[in-house]
Scaffold this motif. Structure first.
Motif, PDB file in Angstrom:
ATOM      1  N   ARG A  90      -6.564   2.194 -17.613  1.00 26.94           N
ATOM      2  CA  ARG A  90      -7.598   1.738 -18.539  1.00 26.94           C
ATOM      3  C   ARG A  90      -6.999   1.086 -19.763  1.00 26.94           C
ATOM      4  O   ARG A  90      -7.442   0.052 -20.202  1.00 26.94           O
ATOM      5  CB  ARG A  90      -8.451   2.937 -18.986  1.00 26.94           C
ATOM      6  CG  ARG A  90      -9.433   3.376 -17.956  1.00 26.94           C
ATOM      7  CD  ARG A  90     -10.605   2.460 -17.961  1.00 26.94           C
ATOM      8  NE  ARG A  90     -11.454   2.630 -16.823  1.00 26.94           N
ATOM      9  CZ  ARG A  90     -12.475   1.830 -16.555  1.00 26.94           C
ATOM     10  NH1 ARG A  90     -12.740   0.813 -17.339  1.00 26.94           N
ATOM     11  NH2 ARG A  90     -13.209   2.054 -15.503  1.00 26.94           N
TER      12      ARG A  90
ATOM     13  N   GLY B 269      -3.351   0.820 -20.522  1.00 24.58           N
ATOM     14  CA  GLY B 269      -2.060   0.163 -20.355  1.00 24.58           C
ATOM     15  C   GLY B 269      -1.040   0.550 -21.412  1.00 24.58           C
ATOM     16  O   GLY B 269       0.109   0.105 -21.353  1.00 24.58           O
TER      17      GLY B 269
ATOM     18  N   LEU C  63       4.551  11.515 -14.715  1.00 23.45           N
ATOM     19  CA  LEU C  63       4.671  10.112 -15.074  1.00 23.45           C
ATOM     20  C   LEU C  63       3.364   9.552 -15.600  1.00 23.45           C
ATOM     21  O   LEU C  63       2.288   9.861 -15.088  1.00 23.45           O
ATOM     22  CB  LEU C  63       5.074   9.279 -13.844  1.00 23.45           C
ATOM     23  CG  LEU C  63       6.300   9.716 -13.067  1.00 23.45           C
ATOM     24  CD1 LEU C  63       6.474   8.817 -11.849  1.00 23.45           C
ATOM     25  CD2 LEU C  63       7.544   9.664 -13.939  1.00 23.45           C
ATOM     26  N   LEU C  64       3.488   8.695 -16.623  1.00 20.78           N
ATOM     27  CA  LEU C  64       2.373   7.846 -17.022  1.00 20.78           C
ATOM     28  C   LEU C  64       2.754   6.475 -16.503  1.00 20.78           C
ATOM     29  O   LEU C  64       3.673   5.838 -17.038  1.00 20.78           O
ATOM     30  CB  LEU C  64       2.243   7.808 -18.549  1.00 20.78           C
ATOM     31  CG  LEU C  64       1.606   8.998 -19.232  1.00 20.78           C
ATOM     32  CD1 LEU C  64       1.729   8.862 -20.742  1.00 20.78           C
ATOM     33  CD2 LEU C  64       0.145   9.130 -18.858  1.00 20.78           C
TER      34      LEU C  64
ATOM     35  N   GLY D 196       1.532  13.157 -11.802  1.00 19.97           N
ATOM     36  CA  GLY D 196       2.385  14.263 -12.209  1.00 19.97           C
ATOM     37  C   GLY D 196       2.945  13.996 -13.598  1.00 19.97           C
ATOM     38  O   GLY D 196       2.201  13.704 -14.520  1.00 19.97           O
TER      39      GLY D 196
ATOM     40  N   HIS E  47      -5.302   7.993 -17.815  1.00 19.16           N
ATOM     41  CA  HIS E  47      -5.780   7.792 -16.445  1.00 19.16           C
ATOM     42  C   HIS E  47      -4.685   7.596 -15.419  1.00 19.16           C
ATOM     43  O   HIS E  47      -4.860   7.935 -14.257  1.00 19.16           O
ATOM     44  CB  HIS E  47      -6.711   6.575 -16.387  1.00 19.16           C
ATOM     45  CG  HIS E  47      -8.087   6.865 -16.887  1.00 19.16           C
ATOM     46  ND1 HIS E  47      -9.181   6.902 -16.065  1.00 19.16           N
ATOM     47  CD2 HIS E  47      -8.534   7.154 -18.114  1.00 19.16           C
ATOM     48  CE1 HIS E  47     -10.256   7.192 -16.785  1.00 19.16           C
ATOM     49  NE2 HIS E  47      -9.891   7.353 -18.030  1.00 19.16           N
TER      50      HIS E  47
ATOM     51  N   LEU F   4      -2.402  14.383  -6.099  1.00 16.90           N
ATOM     52  CA  LEU F   4      -1.726  14.678  -7.356  1.00 16.90           C
ATOM     53  C   LEU F   4      -2.247  13.766  -8.452  1.00 16.90           C
ATOM     54  O   LEU F   4      -2.401  12.563  -8.231  1.00 16.90           O
ATOM     55  CB  LEU F   4      -0.212  14.511  -7.194  1.00 16.90           C
ATOM     56  CG  LEU F   4       0.615  14.976  -8.405  1.00 16.90           C
ATOM     57  CD1 LEU F   4       0.459  16.451  -8.631  1.00 16.90           C
ATOM     58  CD2 LEU F   4       2.064  14.606  -8.228  1.00 16.90           C
TER      59      LEU F   4
ATOM     60  N   VAL G 229       0.936   4.047   1.536  1.00 19.92           N
ATOM     61  CA  VAL G 229       1.413   4.571   2.817  1.00 19.92           C
ATOM     62  C   VAL G 229       2.607   3.750   3.292  1.00 19.92           C
ATOM     63  O   VAL G 229       3.596   4.281   3.771  1.00 19.92           O
ATOM     64  CB  VAL G 229       0.294   4.546   3.878  1.00 19.92           C
ATOM     65  CG1 VAL G 229       0.813   5.014   5.214  1.00 19.92           C
ATOM     66  CG2 VAL G 229      -0.862   5.412   3.435  1.00 19.92           C
TER      67      VAL G 229
ATOM     68  N   ARG H  35       3.613   3.391 -18.498  1.00 16.62           N
ATOM     69  CA  ARG H  35       4.731   3.490 -19.416  1.00 16.62           C
ATOM     70  C   ARG H  35       6.024   3.832 -18.664  1.00 16.62           C
ATOM     71  O   ARG H  35       7.061   3.256 -18.912  1.00 16.62           O
ATOM     72  CB  ARG H  35       4.402   4.590 -20.425  1.00 16.62           C
ATOM     73  CG  ARG H  35       5.453   4.867 -21.446  1.00 16.62           C
ATOM     74  CD  ARG H  35       5.151   6.143 -22.191  1.00 16.62           C
ATOM     75  NE  ARG H  35       5.486   7.319 -21.401  1.00 16.62           N
ATOM     76  CZ  ARG H  35       5.416   8.564 -21.847  1.00 16.62           C
ATOM     77  NH1 ARG H  35       4.994   8.792 -23.061  1.00 16.62           N
ATOM     78  NH2 ARG H  35       5.729   9.584 -21.080  1.00 16.62           N
TER      79      ARG H  35
ATOM     80  N   PRO I  68       0.844  -1.200   0.000  1.00 16.44           N
ATOM     81  CA  PRO I  68       0.000   0.000   0.000  1.00 16.44           C
ATOM     82  C   PRO I  68       0.879   1.249   0.000  1.00 16.44           C
ATOM     83  O   PRO I  68       1.991   1.240   0.544  1.00 16.44           O
ATOM     84  CB  PRO I  68      -0.783  -0.131   1.312  1.00 16.44           C
ATOM     85  CG  PRO I  68      -0.710  -1.572   1.691  1.00 16.44           C
ATOM     86  CD  PRO I  68       0.569  -2.094   1.133  1.00 16.44           C
TER      87      PRO I  68
ATOM     88  N   GLN J 121      -1.878   8.882 -14.746  1.00 18.38           N
ATOM     89  CA  GLN J 121      -0.894   9.938 -14.519  1.00 18.38           C
ATOM     90  C   GLN J 121      -0.606  10.156 -13.048  1.00 18.38           C
ATOM     91  O   GLN J 121      -1.512  10.174 -12.225  1.00 18.38           O
ATOM     92  CB  GLN J 121      -1.403  11.262 -15.092  1.00 18.38           C
ATOM     93  CG  GLN J 121      -1.446  11.295 -16.588  1.00 18.38           C
ATOM     94  CD  GLN J 121      -2.004  12.600 -17.065  1.00 18.38           C
ATOM     95  OE1 GLN J 121      -1.343  13.628 -16.957  1.00 18.38           O
ATOM     96  NE2 GLN J 121      -3.216  12.572 -17.583  1.00 18.38           N
TER      97      GLN J 121
ATOM     98  N   GLU K 139       0.893   2.611  -8.191  1.00 13.43           N
ATOM     99  CA  GLU K 139      -0.382   2.197  -8.758  1.00 13.43           C
ATOM    100  C   GLU K 139      -1.294   3.405  -8.925  1.00 13.43           C
ATOM    101  O   GLU K 139      -1.368   4.258  -8.049  1.00 13.43           O
ATOM    102  CB  GLU K 139      -1.042   1.212  -7.806  1.00 13.43           C
ATOM    103  CG  GLU K 139      -2.210   0.484  -8.413  1.00 13.43           C
ATOM    104  CD  GLU K 139      -2.860  -0.454  -7.423  1.00 13.43           C
ATOM    105  OE1 GLU K 139      -2.343  -0.584  -6.295  1.00 13.43           O
ATOM    106  OE2 GLU K 139      -3.887  -1.036  -7.767  1.00 13.43           O
ATOM    107  N   ARG K 140      -1.948   3.475 -10.068  1.00 15.07           N
ATOM    108  CA  ARG K 140      -2.994   4.454 -10.290  1.00 15.07           C
ATOM    109  C   ARG K 140      -4.030   3.776 -11.174  1.00 15.07           C
ATOM    110  O   ARG K 140      -3.813   2.705 -11.721  1.00 15.07           O
ATOM    111  CB  ARG K 140      -2.451   5.715 -10.975  1.00 15.07           C
ATOM    112  CG  ARG K 140      -1.708   6.686 -10.054  1.00 15.07           C
ATOM    113  CD  ARG K 140      -2.623   7.278  -9.019  1.00 15.07           C
ATOM    114  NE  ARG K 140      -2.015   8.240  -8.137  1.00 15.07           N
ATOM    115  CZ  ARG K 140      -1.407   7.943  -6.991  1.00 15.07           C
ATOM    116  NH1 ARG K 140      -1.301   6.685  -6.612  1.00 15.07           N
ATOM    117  NH2 ARG K 140      -0.919   8.904  -6.225  1.00 15.07           N
ATOM    118  N   ASN K 141      -5.161   4.430 -11.363  1.00 20.79           N
ATOM    119  CA  ASN K 141      -6.212   3.917 -12.228  1.00 20.79           C
ATOM    120  C   ASN K 141      -5.661   3.695 -13.627  1.00 20.79           C
ATOM    121  O   ASN K 141      -5.034   4.575 -14.189  1.00 20.79           O
ATOM    122  CB  ASN K 141      -7.343   4.946 -12.256  1.00 20.79           C
ATOM    123  CG  ASN K 141      -8.604   4.407 -12.917  1.00 20.79           C
ATOM    124  OD1 ASN K 141      -8.598   3.370 -13.555  1.00 20.79           O
ATOM    125  ND2 ASN K 141      -9.688   5.118 -12.761  1.00 20.79           N
TER     126      ASN K 141
END
Lengths: 264, 391, 151
Positions: free
Chosen positions: A227, A229, A241-242, A239, A235, A264, A199, A245, A197, A237, A223-225
């Motif tokens: 869709r 890949g 960074l993607l 900052g 989605h 962010l 934190v 990728r 996680p 992002q 990890e972020r959302n």
């Protein structure tokens, strides 16, 4: 074409904990290109949807994903049995950077389900790394992933497991995973790979930085959302960074400041 | 009606055509199988639509543009392209709002996945503004320039024929000059027109920018490019450059965006922002999409559809039970810092082309040039207080 | 570095030596009780090897373990302030070696050398803060499926 799922089949479905299952997948026809530890796939449950899951074991063209049931798609994947069709897109993203780990002091720190993306890199490092330490934090003993394997790693590596909450039989450490750092004494010569996680990753990263581990030698799996890949849907992002990728594995020199910006 | 087989054009790939030449251009493109798309008046605005003929172009129509305001007005002349910032951009066609990505079937027990055949027609875009020409290049980089190429965009972009039109009449919300994208056209067009709407001799200075453009140019009813027309055209563009309604502060916007993440301005703009996402819909470079999985009643046939999405949507950043960017300030900040700042990190250019559509079509008249200026002021005061520039 | 030093790190040599002079090395077998909840907090330890489980007395249950303390860590801070009584119990998991400090003598030394007293109080507070932080994190239950977010 990376936008279209490639048909795979469940070779085996192994329950790991009360809410997670490891799906071993083989290609129905031609397999995808080889996965590296730390990379992920978009795993498609027919008719339900896709979720991004990091590969948790790589054996030639057979890939395993440990899926935790947290939503409609992951729950559907968790109900699959051998022979079920699954769609797979990938491999996507940056894997764990193993440059400079041969004969080096490597520390792997896993929190909860974060052990899954780290398992294939432990497989790769058990042997080549100079000194490998694996610290695992989990909620309860019943939530520990791959307990037999983790125990077996102790033959070649220094392995410490801690739980947030013991059960009656547990006779091991109780507490947060960062409390185990004192036992392995990471320092300026350590390369650290951390997943869990967010934190937990922030706290672990700060504890490692405080002990002199260089920021560019601390890798986190973020990890972020997601869709698509493939770097096209916007989605994931964080900052600049993607994450599909430029991640999910990102080192602290790049990511530590980003993780402390709220929303962010 | 001269179609193919007009007099061969001059060898240097430029000339002058009249409005009959523009009509001929549309006919030639249609005869070659292009679907011609261009501006036309509909529903009180100049929108993009498939054109049956050049007569549908907005001859004699202008627009009054201000933050949060768009009004058509009749012009004194018959200029077709003396207007700007309609609600559509070319991404409507290249990066469509709703498209099926694939279909899957498992009725036989084996999973099979199929994509649709790409549409056989090619698009010809008539009237691509220099800002929009750059926007297409920006989207090319996003959708085709990485490790993975978007097949839908690729299918529509490859073979698209671009007829650019330089601007001689900027709107009050335009700032292409400060973004370095206009009002003269940059590279990427097949043909470029500059309108000289003199009454009695309504004409266009036309140049080719590609072999296919040159080939089509040669078939138009051309006259040689006379110095008066060329001068008038150049003068029209140069004077447009001096009449921009707005500009971005002349600072490193990438750095400014990275250095103002904690500015109180985000809270202020969010008091006005409805997070409606209009800006993202009209912006010619915004590319975010989401997916939708559907099945039929048997459950054996499934489809994946791709739809436009907006970073203002709460679901955009959904993670583990809630959005990462829940507050309005965080979502506005995401949009602006991406557009002006982190786009550089991700794709090597700015995401903003200075078209001004977001300013026009914002229902509460938020102006990103004003927001950028306010952030710049705040950063300047903060740096002065701390005795030097922040890293 | 072979000694567990963190509590002593950076102390002026004279203070450090004064403290260490009071300590003695101890070895404890597995599964032995070091102290019970409520008992007099008359000693504290710096663990060198092995692990100690901290538990709580709950009637009708084997005392549940709330945390374990391992090599390099301080065991016991209840000796620092009145009523000098243990808040938890402690039992060795496996064999343990540790440096044991007598609480009353250390407090007397701190009275005699106020700078040392201040240093020790601040360092013990830091350890307590770290334990509190860790406990709060565990309360969040971040490893839970919903990340601990219960609506």
């Amino acid at each position: 074409m990376s936008a279209v799922p490639v048909p795979y089949r469940v070779a085996s479905a192994r329950p790991e904990t009360a809410d997670s299952v490891s799906l071993e997948l083989v290609a129905q026809d031609a397999p995808l290109p080889g996965f590296s530890p730390g990379q992920f796939a978009m795993v498609y449950a027919f008719g339900v949807g896709e979720v991004p899951i990091s590969v948790s074991a790589i054996d030639g063209a057979t890939v395993t994903f440990t899926v935790r049931s947290v939503g409609a798609v992951s729950a559907a994947l968790g109900r699959l049995g051998p022979g079920s069709p699954v769609g797979l897109r990938g491999p996507f993203g940056t894997g764990w950077n193993l440059t400079g780990t041969a004969d080096a002091d490597v520390l792997v720190v896993a929190g909860g389900i974060g052990l899954a993306p780290l398992r294939p890199v432990v497989h790769r490092l058990l042997g080549p790394a100079g000194r490998l330490s694996v610290l695992v934090g989990t909620r309860t003993p019943a939530d520990l992933l791959y307990p037999d394997e983790v125990a077996a790693w102790g033959g070649t590596a220094r392995v410490e497991v801690t739980v947030d909450r013991p059960d009656r039989e547990w006779s091991g450490s109780v507490g947060v995973v960062t409390a185990l750092l004192d036992r392995v004494e990471p320092g300026p010569g350590t390369a650290a790979l951390v997943c869990g996680p967010e934190v937990m990753m922030r706290r672990t990263a700060d504890a490692l930085l405080a002990r002199g581990v260089p920021a560019d030698r601390i890798q986190l799996s973020l990890e972020r959302n997601m869709r698509c890949g493939t770097g096209h849907c916007g989605h994931c992002q964080l900052g600049p960074l993607l994450l599909c990728r430029d991640g999910p594995v990102v080192d602290c020199a790049v990511s530590r400041q980003l993780l402390s910006v709220r929303e962010l | 009606m001269a179609v193919d087989g007009g007099s061969p054009g001059p060898p240097d790939g430029s000339g002058v055509i009249g409005t009959d030449g523009l009509a001929a251009l549309v006919e030639i493109l249609q005869a070659r199988g292009f679907t011609v798309v261009g501006p036309t008046v509909r529903d009180g605005a100049i929108v993009l639509d498939e054109l049956a003929s050049a007569e549908q172009l907005p001859y004699g129509w202008g627009v009054e543009l201000e933050a949060g305001s768009y009004r058509l007005r009749e012009r004194a002349d018959r200029a077709a392209f003396a207007n700007a910032a309609g609600p559509h951009s070319w991404k409507t066609y290249l990066h469509p709002a709703r498209v099926r990505q694939w279909q899957a079937d498992r009725s036989t027990g084996r999973l099979s996945v199929e994509t649709d055949e790409p549409a056989p027609h090619r698009y010809a875009f008539l009237g691509v503004r220099p800002c929009d020409l750059r926007a297409i290049a920006v989207q090319d980089r996003v959708l085709l320039g990485g490790q993975h190429r978007d097949p839908v965009y690729q299918g529509r972009r490859t073979g698209a024929f671009l007829v650019s039109v330089e601007c001689t009449e900027p709107g009050g919300t335009c700032f292409c000059v400060s973004m370095g994208t206009g009002p003269a056209a940059g590279p990427g067009y097949d043909l470029v027109l500059t309108e000289v709407a003199d009454p009695g001799d309504h004409r266009f200075w036309i140049r080719s920018g590609s072999p296919e453009g040159a080939e089509i140019l040669a078939r138009l009813p051309l006259r040689p490019a006379d110095p008066q027309t060329v001068d008038a055209a150049r003068e029209g563009v140069a004077s447009a450059a001096d009449r921009m309604g707005r500009s971005m502060p002349e600072v490193d916007l990438h750095r400014l965006m990275a250095g103002t993440l904690d500015a109180p301005r985000w809270d202020e703009v969010a008091e006005r922002c409805l997070t409606c996402g209009n800006c993202t819909m009209v912006c010619p470079t915004c590319f975010c999409t989401t997916t939708q999985d559907v099945t039929d009643l048997t459950g054996d046939h499934a489809e994946r559809w791709r739809l436009w999405d907006s970073c203002f949507d709460l679901d955009h950043s959904y993670l583990h039970g809630g959005p990462v960017r829940a507050s309005a300030p965080s979502r506005y900040r995401q949009w602006l810092t991406h557009k002006l700042g982190t786009w550089w990190d991700q794709f090597g250019s700015s995401g903003c082309v200075g078209c001004g559509r977001c300013i026009v079509w914002c229902p509460v008249a938020i102006d990103i040039t004003e927001e950028a200026a306010a952030l710049n002021d705040w950063a300047g005061r903060r740096d002065a207080r701390s005795g030097g520039e922040q890293p | 570095m072979t000694e567990p030093q963190r509590l002593l790190d950076g102390l002026p040599d004279a203070h450090r030596d004064g403290l260490l002079a009071l300590a003695r090395d101890r070895e404890f077998p597995a599964d032995s009780r070091l102290f019970d909840e409520g008992g007099p907090a008359d000693r504290f330890w710096l663990i060198r090897s092995g692990e100690v489980a901290l538990d709580l007395y709950v009637p009708g249950r084997r005392p549940p373990v709330v945390e374990t303390v391992g090599p390099g860590q301080l065991l016991g801070w209840s000796w620092l302030f009145p009523p000098y009584r243990w808040h938890l119990g402690a039992r060795t998991l496996g064999p343990v070696t540790a440096r044991e400090f007598p609480a009353a003598e250390v407090r007397a030394l701190c009275e005699a050398v106020p700078e040392l007293g201040h240093e020790l109080a601040v360092r013990c507070a830091a350890v307590i803060a770290e334990r509190l932080q860790a406990t709060r994190l565990r309360l969040l239950d971040l490893y839970a499926p919903d990340g601990g977010d219960r609506s």
